[in-house]
Structure formats: C-alpha cells, structure tokens
Scaffold this active site. Structure first.
Site, PDB file in Angstrom:
ATOM      1  N   ASP A  75       0.883  -1.212  -0.049  1.00  0.00           N
ATOM      2  CA  ASP A  75       0.013  -0.141   0.176  1.00  0.00           C
ATOM      3  C   ASP A  75       0.774   1.344  -0.078  1.00  0.00           C
ATOM      4  OD1 ASP A  75       0.630  -0.742   2.786  1.00  0.00           O
ATOM      5  OD2 ASP A  75      -0.630   0.748   3.384  1.00  0.00           O
ATOM      6  N   ASP A 106       9.000   3.806  -1.125  1.00  0.00           N
ATOM      7  CA  ASP A 106       8.222   3.400   0.162  1.00  0.00           C
ATOM      8  C   ASP A 106       7.064   2.460  -0.216  1.00  0.00           C
ATOM      9  OD1 ASP A 106       7.571   3.206   2.838  1.00  0.00           O
ATOM     10  OD2 ASP A 106       6.713   5.246   2.892  1.00  0.00           O
ATOM     11  N   GLU A 140      -0.004  -0.871   6.040  1.00  0.00           N
ATOM     12  CA  GLU A 140       0.916  -0.180   6.659  1.00  0.00           C
ATOM     13  C   GLU A 140       0.968   1.447   6.807  1.00  0.00           C
ATOM     14  OE1 GLU A 140       4.919   1.588   7.960  1.00  0.00           O
ATOM     15  OE2 GLU A 140       3.765   1.975   6.195  1.00  0.00           O
ATOM     16  N   GLU A 141       0.530   1.976   5.664  1.00  0.00           N
ATOM     17  CA  GLU A 141       0.273   3.430   5.582  1.00  0.00           C
ATOM     18  C   GLU A 141      -0.994   4.075   6.254  1.00  0.00           C
ATOM     19  OE1 GLU A 141       2.790   5.084   4.842  1.00  0.00           O
ATOM     20  OE2 GLU A 141       3.928   4.350   3.333  1.00  0.00           O
TER      21      GLU A 141
END
Length: 398
Positions: A75, A106, A140-141
């Site tokens: 993500d 990222d 995660e984000e």
C-alpha cells in the site's frame, strides 16, 4: 517480465494504484511473481470495527528450517496533486536514470529488489536450504490494524515460525549502505485538556482563562528533558503538535484549551512508566501553579492513546553481521546501526523473531515525484542476494 530485473518487477508493482486501503492489483501481481518462483500463496482479508477491510499476502518457499521472513507493504500514500508530478505517479516511467512512481522507495522498491534477489539466487544455486517467506500487508500506511499484526497472528496460528526477519523499508538517509535499523523508538500519543470558564476579556474576574494553566502544564512536559539517551538510542523526545481553544473571537476568554502531543521514547521507558512520569509532571505543575498564587486551580485531564508502540532493540548478532557484511561487500561502506526514525511494522514482528530493517534511500518517500535511481535498485538487489547466501549458510551451520 524478467523477475531477475528489479526495474521490471518494480515497474509492474508501481502500475498498481494500491493507495491504502485499496489492493489495486499489487498483491495479485506480487503473488503471480512469487508463484513463478515456486512459492505457495495465502491471501487473507482482515476486518475490524470502524476500519476498512484490508487484503494481505503471506507466501512461503520451502518447508523446513531455517526460516527467514521478508516483510513489507504494497500500500502507498495518496499521490497528492497528480498534476504536480513530472511523470505519471503510477507509470513506473524511467527518466534520467530514475524510476518515478508512488511507492518507488516506500516500499514497493524494497519488495521488488527482494523478489529479484531471490530469482537470481534460485537461477544460480537453486532455492535456499531452508524456507523463505514474504509477509506483505496493504495496511502499513493506514491505521495498521488489519495488516501485519493480524497477518502474523494468522500465520503463527497455522504453525508458522521464523528464525529472523528483514523489513524492506527505506532506511538509508543519503546513499545506499548508510544505515541498518536494528531497533526503533517507542511512540506514545496523548491529549491534554485544561478547563476554564468562558467570559468577556474586559471582565476577566468573571472568567477563568485556561491558557496560563496550559502553558504551565505544557512547559512541565517539555522541561526538564525526559532523559539523555544512551549508546543505543537518542534522547526521548516529546513534541506538542497542536494547541487549540476552538475560539475564533479575540474578545472572548475560551472555556477550555486542548493540546495534543507525541513522545518518541527510548528503551529507558515502557509505555506504562512513561505515562506515569508524564502524569506526575502534570500533577506537580498544577500544584506549583496553585502555590504560586494563580487565581484558580488548574483543572485538567490527560488521556493517552491505547495503541502505544514500545521501543525495542534487536540483539541477534548473526542476523546483523550477515546483513552488514553484505552491505559492505556491495557498497564498500560499513552501515551505521541505528534506532532512529519513526515506527514501522517491525514493532509487531519483534514479538515473533529478531528483526532488522534495510532498504532504499528514503529522500523522496511520500513526496511529489517519488523516485529511485535504477542503479540503487541494482545495488539493493545485490545486497539482498549476498545477505540471503550469508544468512542461510550461517543458519544452516548453527
């Protein structure tokens, strides 16, 4: 697509618009790559109240030990103003030696390099003598509720055990080989509210302004410093991130003032000991204000977020040495061993096995025109390949 080429694997992932919590095709693309290498894939979706459903992927190659995990997320954060990008944020376009795209560093780039490193190793020597797994989340984000923490529990309940883990977050500040993360500071967030009595500024005796009390209490949170750090961690840092009265008028004394703060703390504290210290400081500051003749007692409340992240430090010498040696061989630089930066999903993994973090240069993460040098993709792929060889040789010998 040639899996041994990290630029090709990364471009395929960037072209999937997987903005949290959307899967966007990224996990489908990745699981296809891993199937081609002989992995078995487990796609699982987790749900929770008041949070979006999130798809995740757990893939494994091999059935015996030793067992190495690579963890990451597909993500990405939103692109922001797409018109401000010089290249399409979901194109994976290469311009002047750099690949552009949201997630380039990222952290789709780290995933792509690990896949290509595995593909190269398997092509040259066959699968590692043991098992490799990829634990990849789509959360995660975002809230980090329906991702890595639950996926770890899901896999462990099915009998999965790991000897070590690498998280492919972008850890290098300026150039490849700068830094390996061997731990992380903890994170604790809080909200401080000071109550007052609303009134007209021309008649202060009929009101109670909460701002002087807030300044006294906020000052106590900041001074003296919580600690001086140690050889493993920098000093604990508390930042007040907002102060608000909700009052747009200049001739009204506000009824209350609220401040939000976050503490990034080292291993001298636990979440419990830190909250105890902050409460002690606030109680003392309120008492001191009263003894110094403040017109009315400071009436305050403080609350702390339930999901505080503890600090941790990895002490697995074999894991750290294998990765450090691979970095030095590939770059000619001995990486610093650091605990700086924010939190990551390593905070969940450390409860299951030793974990370190190493990935690309993070200068452009979350920015417009996020991009990675194609040469850095090659360097990271080489580092991961060397690390895989070194770690499995060492682990099998132990």
């Amino acid at each position: 697509m040639t899996l041994t080429d990290p630029a090709q694997t990364l471009a395929a992932l960037i072209r999937c618009p997987s903005v949290t919590p959307e899967e966007g095709g990224a996990l489908t693309t990745l699981s296809g790559m891993l199937s081609e290498l002989g992995f078995t894939n487990d796609r699982v979706t987790f749900s929770d109240e008041d949070t979006p459903d999130v798809e995740n992927l757990y893939s494994r190659l091999g059935s015996s030990g030793p067992h190495l995990m690579f963890a990451g997320h597909t993500d990405v954060v939103p692109v922001g103003d797409a018109g401000a990008w010089t290249q399409d944020p979901f194109s994976g376009a290469i311009f002047d030696g750099e690949m552009y795209g949201r997630g380039a560093v990222d952290m789709k780039g780290g995933i792509a390099c690990f896949v290509s490193a595995l593909a190269r190793l398997i092509k040259k020597k066959g699968p590692p003598k043991g098992s490799v797994s990829l634990l990849i989340t789509g959360d995660e984000e975002g809230p980090s509720i329906n991702g890595t923490e639950k996926l770890l529990s899901h896999a462990a309940a099915k009998g999965e055990k790991w000897d070590a883990a690498v998280v492919g977050e972008p850890t290098n500040p300026d150039r490849m080989g700068d830094m390996i993360k061997i731990g992380r500071r903890g994170s604790l967030s809080g909200t401080l509210t000071v109550e007052g009595t609303q009134g007209h500024v021309a008649y202060p005796h009929l009101a109670d302004n909460p701002l002087p009390g807030m300044m006294a209490l906020a000052g106590a949170l900041l001074d003296p410093p919580l600690d001086g750090g140690n050889e493993r961690f920098p000093p604990t840092n508390l930042e007040i991130t907002s102060v608000d009265t909700g009052n747009p008028a200049t001739n009204v004394i506000p009824a209350r003032c609220t401040a939000k703060f976050n503490v990034r703390f080292n291993d001298q504290w636990t979440p419990d000991s830190l909250t105890d210290e902050l409460r002690r400081r606030l109680d003392q500051a309120a008492a001191d204000a009263a003894s110094q003749g403040q017109r009315s007692p400071v009436r305050f409340t403080v609350s702390f977020a339930e999901r505080a992240s503890p600090s941790f430090l990895t002490r697995d010498d074999a894991l750290i040495e294998a990765l450090s040696a691979a970095v030095e061989e590939a770059t000619g630089r001995m990486p610093a061993l650091s605990t700086t930066g924010g939190t990551s999903d390593a905070r969940f993994i450390k409860d299951y096995c030793p974990v370190v973090e190493f990935g690309l240069v993070g200068k452009t993460m979350h920015m417009v025109d996020e991009r990675v040098a194609v040469s850095d993709l090659e360097t990271l792929t080489g580092i991961y390949e060397l690390f895989l060889e070194r770690w499995f040789e060492s682990a099998v010998a132990r």
